[in-house]
Design a protein around this motif. Structure first.
Motif, short mmCIF file in Angstrom:
data_model
loop_
_atom_site.label_atom_id
_atom_site.label_comp_id
_atom_site.label_asym_id
_atom_site.label_seq_id
_atom_site.Cartn_x
_atom_site.Cartn_y
_atom_site.Cartn_z
N TRP A 28 0.83 -1.19 0.00
CA TRP A 28 0.00 0.00 0.00
C TRP A 28 0.87 1.25 0.00
O TRP A 28 1.88 1.32 0.69
N ASN A 31 -1.61 4.35 4.49
CA ASN A 31 -2.62 3.75 5.36
C ASN A 31 -3.95 4.44 5.12
O ASN A 31 -3.99 5.67 4.95
N LYS A 41 -7.30 8.91 3.68
CA LYS A 41 -5.89 8.67 4.00
C LYS A 41 -5.63 9.05 5.45
O LYS A 41 -5.97 10.15 5.88
N TYR A 60 -10.66 -5.80 7.85
CA TYR A 60 -9.24 -5.44 7.78
C TYR A 60 -8.54 -6.44 6.88
O TYR A 60 -8.82 -7.64 6.94
N ASP A 62 -4.44 -6.89 4.79
CA ASP A 62 -3.22 -6.37 4.21
C ASP A 62 -2.96 -7.03 2.86
O ASP A 62 -1.88 -6.97 2.31
N SER A 72 -10.22 -1.32 6.00
CA SER A 72 -8.97 -0.65 6.33
C SER A 72 -7.79 -1.57 6.08
O SER A 72 -7.89 -2.78 6.26
N ASN A 73 -6.67 -0.97 5.68
CA ASN A 73 -5.43 -1.71 5.53
C ASN A 73 -4.52 -1.50 6.74
O ASN A 73 -3.41 -2.00 6.79
N LYS A 74 -4.99 -0.73 7.72
CA LYS A 74 -4.19 -0.45 8.93
C LYS A 74 -4.90 -0.87 10.21
O LYS A 74 -4.30 -1.46 11.09
N TYR A 75 -6.19 -0.57 10.30
CA TYR A 75 -6.92 -0.77 11.55
C TYR A 75 -7.71 -2.08 11.54
O TYR A 75 -8.30 -2.47 10.54
N GLU A 97 -7.40 5.41 17.86
CA GLU A 97 -6.22 4.56 17.99
C GLU A 97 -6.40 3.63 19.20
O GLU A 97 -7.25 3.87 20.06
#
Length: 113
Positions: A28, A31, A41, A60, A62, A72-75, A97
């Motif tokens: 990616w 994030n 973003k 989620y 990855d 999401s690719n982060k959360y 977070e």
């Protein structure tokens, strides 16, 4: 000669297996989260003036692909999204977070286009 050919075949098999395991991982550029069909973003800015809960991550991954819902690719699944006081959700949202702080995520356009 027979041992060398077996070693060669073993090296080829290991190379193929190792290479294939990397094909599905995504690299990616940034994030992000998806909310209400728009991609946001994730910035380095923290927000203190959150307003109300507007959604949460439903998927989620990855791995490369296009996913439905609040992706999401982060959360991780369950991470909460909030509106920001004084800022339209057409501009940005806040992402909670793990430590309880909130990061600003800036709208970047329709997801999947």
């Amino acid at each position: 000669m027979r041992i060398n050919s077996k070693l060669f075949i073993l090296v080829i098999i290991v190379s193929v297996i190792t290479g294939c395991s990397n094909w599905k991982s995504a690299d990616w550029a940034f994030n992000f989260v998806v909310w209400d069909e728009y991609i946001y973003k994730v910035s380095d800015d923290y927000i203190e003036a959150i307003d109300q809960e507007i959604g949460a991550v439903t998927k989620y991954s990855d791995r490369a692909g296009t996913y439905s819902g609040n992706f999401s690719n982060k959360y991780k699944k369950g991470t909460t999204y909030y509106s920001i006081k004084g800022i339209s959700t057409d501009e940005a949202i806040a992402i909670q977070e793990e430590d309880g702080s909130y990061k600003k995520a800036i709208r970047d356009g329709k997801y999947g286009e």
